[in-house]
Design an enzyme around this catalytic site. Structure first.
Site, PDB file in Angstrom:
ATOM      1  N   ASP A  20     -10.898  56.878  65.618  1.00 24.02           N
ATOM      2  CA  ASP A  20     -11.132  58.051  66.304  1.00 24.02           C
ATOM      3  C   ASP A  20     -12.423  57.927  66.980  1.00 24.02           C
ATOM      4  OD1 ASP A  20     -10.007  61.316  65.790  1.00 24.02           O
ATOM      5  OD2 ASP A  20     -11.425  60.617  66.977  1.00 24.02           O
ATOM      6  N   GLU A  26      -7.423  58.188  69.691  1.00 23.02           N
ATOM      7  CA  GLU A  26      -7.411  57.990  68.224  1.00 23.02           C
ATOM      8  C   GLU A  26      -5.936  57.009  68.034  1.00 23.02           C
ATOM      9  OE1 GLU A  26      -6.170  60.781  65.346  1.00 23.02           O
ATOM     10  OE2 GLU A  26      -6.022  62.432  66.948  1.00 23.02           O
TER      11      GLU A  26
HETATM   12  P1  TTP Z   1     -10.981  64.839  68.868  1.00 20.64           P
HETATM   13  O1  TTP Z   1     -10.990  63.334  68.596  1.00 20.64           O
HETATM   14  O2  TTP Z   1     -10.487  65.831  67.950  1.00 20.64           O
HETATM   15  O3  TTP Z   1     -12.655  65.221  69.065  1.00 20.64           O
HETATM   16  P2  TTP Z   1     -13.791  64.399  69.792  1.00 20.64           P
HETATM   17  O4  TTP Z   1     -13.310  63.038  69.869  1.00 20.64           O
HETATM   18  O5  TTP Z   1     -14.330  65.162  70.894  1.00 20.64           O
HETATM   19  O6  TTP Z   1     -14.929  64.733  68.514  1.00 20.64           O
HETATM   20  P3  TTP Z   1     -14.713  63.921  67.045  1.00 20.64           P
HETATM   21  O7  TTP Z   1     -16.111  63.243  66.879  1.00 20.64           O
HETATM   22  O8  TTP Z   1     -14.726  64.970  65.949  1.00 20.64           O
HETATM   23  O9  TTP Z   1     -13.512  62.939  66.906  1.00 20.64           O
HETATM   24  O10 TTP Z   1     -10.577  64.764  70.426  1.00 20.64           O
HETATM   25  C1  TTP Z   1     -10.468  64.063  71.377  1.00 20.64           C
HETATM   26  C2  TTP Z   1     -10.752  64.611  72.824  1.00 20.64           C
HETATM   27  O11 TTP Z   1      -9.728  65.520  73.018  1.00 20.64           O
HETATM   28  C3  TTP Z   1     -11.955  65.317  73.067  1.00 20.64           C
HETATM   29  O12 TTP Z   1     -13.096  64.642  73.282  1.00 20.64           O
HETATM   30  C4  TTP Z   1     -11.538  66.415  73.777  1.00 20.64           C
HETATM   31  C5  TTP Z   1     -10.095  66.551  73.766  1.00 20.64           C
HETATM   32  N1  TTP Z   1      -9.589  67.755  73.240  1.00 20.64           N
HETATM   33  C6  TTP Z   1      -9.606  68.980  73.775  1.00 20.64           C
HETATM   34  O13 TTP Z   1      -9.507  68.897  75.124  1.00 20.64           O
HETATM   35  N2  TTP Z   1      -9.147  69.894  73.528  1.00 20.64           N
HETATM   36  C7  TTP Z   1      -8.954  70.184  71.926  1.00 20.64           C
HETATM   37  O14 TTP Z   1      -8.651  71.347  71.344  1.00 20.64           O
HETATM   38  C8  TTP Z   1      -9.251  68.990  71.162  1.00 20.64           C
HETATM   39  C9  TTP Z   1      -9.306  69.162  69.654  1.00 20.64           C
HETATM   40  C10 TTP Z   1      -9.716  67.834  71.649  1.00 20.64           C
HETATM   41 MG    MG Z   2     -12.530  62.081  68.641  1.00 19.34          MG
END
Ligand code: TTP
Ligand code: MG
Length: 408
Positions: free
Chosen positions: A16, A115
């Site tokens: 991820d 991911e």
């Molecule tokens: P995530 O993998 O949930 O978050 P992230 O990569 O930003 O942070 P982390 O280090 O905790 O993994 O989501 C991946 C991408 O998807 C995120 O960068 C932006 C998008 N996203 C949205 O647009 N809205 C949302 O509610 C979520 C959860 C993610």
């Molecule tokens: Mg992420």
């Protein structure tokens, strides 16, 4: 860290990316490095509507997170730098990340834009150890995209998913097979992948906070309280998860599998289950009006060793009888003496649109069987699954009652 994988029945990674959209924004504008970056419409412009896509780890310290209204994010973090989302750019990076991941194994399941699950069981020998392949994945993602990934590696998907989040950002968490329970026990139940808000609330009401608390509940209690989710919670609390890493694309294959409640060596139960699964798969194919040319059989033994066989036939089929006979033939290639079977799976791939297939003279026999099975399908739809079925399936079902769990 073990140098071999002999104690690992399967090696599953969950990868991820860290603060994915925000990290890409920082790459595109290095001045943002180390600052609280919030991807979302700027609340100072317009009416401050919209929600946060994601935030850099610096912004998260203020309590900003995904899906929060940007107006709230602004209150929490007035010095935050708001950048508007750029879908196309993120999509390009996403493809580059997956290209890297695909170089480690063809068995990959993309879960979202940033991911994926990887089954590394077959690739591990090239790297020497689980730790080495974990480090190699992170290093190659960084080298090719300049972005950081967190990686979790475990014997199952659900534990790997929890592990990738365990030491974010830039984490590598390896959960050895004999450490799974110790790893899970102290975690809050909300960390279990697939436990939704509703189940979480119910668990909280019951005073169940950690996985250890959950594990103290009996299967009967969980079934009574959570219905279909009961078995899932029971297995998750013990790190039991036999789900495979697979491509979810439903048009590529149709498959069903069954895990026995206790491992089986009774040929009649095994054959009956094979017929039951063949019937299920064939019925699904017929409902979708498709046929397939490759029949796949999967067997998992009591020691978790897993084998697949497949056979491609000339004429695509969606008939129970064809699928069953081919699976039976493939089953006979295994030496089952002294072995117990834990799971059986039947699948059909290389699918074709049934309507487009010309029936020739040789197909008349098939057509007759097709018509009969179509009638069976209609009756089952009207009167329920047990109304009409092959007698052997029914027998196996009766015998299995003592031994089996429900379908996965
Ligand atoms: P995530 O993998 O949930 O978050 P992230 O990569 O930003 O942070 P982390 O280090 O905790 O993994 O989501 C991946 C991408 O998807 C995120 O960068 C932006 C998008 N996203 C949205 O647009 N809205 C949302 O509610 C979520 C959860 C993610
Ligand atoms: Mg992420």
């Amino acid at each position: 860290m073990p140098k071999t994988t002999s104690s690992w029945p399967r090696v599953i990674a969950h990868v991820d990316m860290d603060a994915f959209f925000a990290a890409i924004e920082v790459l595109r504008n290095p001045e943002l490095k180390g600052k609280p970056v919030i991807v979302g419409a700027d609340p100072r412009k317009g009416q401050g509507r919209g929600v946060v896509s994601t935030a850099s780890y610096e912004a998260r310290k203020f309590g900003v997170h995904s899906a929060m209204p940007v107006s709230r994010a602004y209150k929490l973090c007035p010095e935050g730098i708001f950048v508007s989302p750029k879908g196309g750019v993120y999509g390009d990076y996403s493809r580059r990340v997956f290209e890297v991941l695909e170089s480690f194994t063809p068995q990959i399941q993309k879960v979202s834009v940033d991911e994926a699950f990887l089954d590394l069981t077959g690739s591990i020998h090239l790297y020497g150890s689980v730790e080495a392949i974990g480090k190699a994945i992170k290093a190659k993602v960084l080298a090719e995209t300049q972005l950081y990934a967190s990686v979790g590696i475990a014997p199952t998907k659900s534990v790997a998913k929890i592990a990738s989040d365990y030491q974010k950002p830039d984490g590598l968490t390896i959960v050895l097979p004999d450490q799974v329970q110790d790893f899970l026990d102290p975690l809050p139940v909300s960390k279990i992948w697939g436990v939704g808000n509703k189940s979480n609330e119910t668990l909280a009401h019951l005073g169940i906070r950690t996985v250890r608390d959950l594990r103290a509940l009996s299967r009967e209690f969980l079934d009574a309280r959570f219905g279909k989710m009961g078995g899932f919670l029971y297995r998750m609390a013990r790190g039991i998860d036999e789900r495979d890493v697979h491509d979810r694309d439903p048009v590529k294959s149709v498959s069903n599998e069954r895990t026995f409640g206790s491992d089986q060596d009774d040929p009649e139960v095994i054959h009956g289950t094979l017929l039951y699964l063949s019937e299920k798969v064939a019925s699904r194919l017929r409902h979708q009006q498709i046929k397939g040319r490759t029949i796949n059989l999967k067997l998992r033994f009591a020691d978790f060793s897993t084998f697949s066989r497949s056979k491609t036939i000339l004429q695509a089929t969606n008939l129970t009888e064809d699928i069953y006979k081919i699976c039976l033939g493939m089953l006979e290639t295994f030496n089952l003496s002294g072995k117990k079977v834990r799971l059986i799976g039947v699948g059909v791939s290389h699918l074709e649109n049934a309507a487009g297939i010309q029936t020739n003279f040789l197909d008349q026999e098939n057509e007759k069987k097709s018509k009969l099975e179509a009638v069976l399908d209609q009756l089952q739809d009207r009167f329920g699954k047990t109304a009409l079925t092959h007698a052997q399936t029914l027998n196996a079902r009766k015998r299995r009652k003592d031994h089996t769990d429900s379908d996965d």
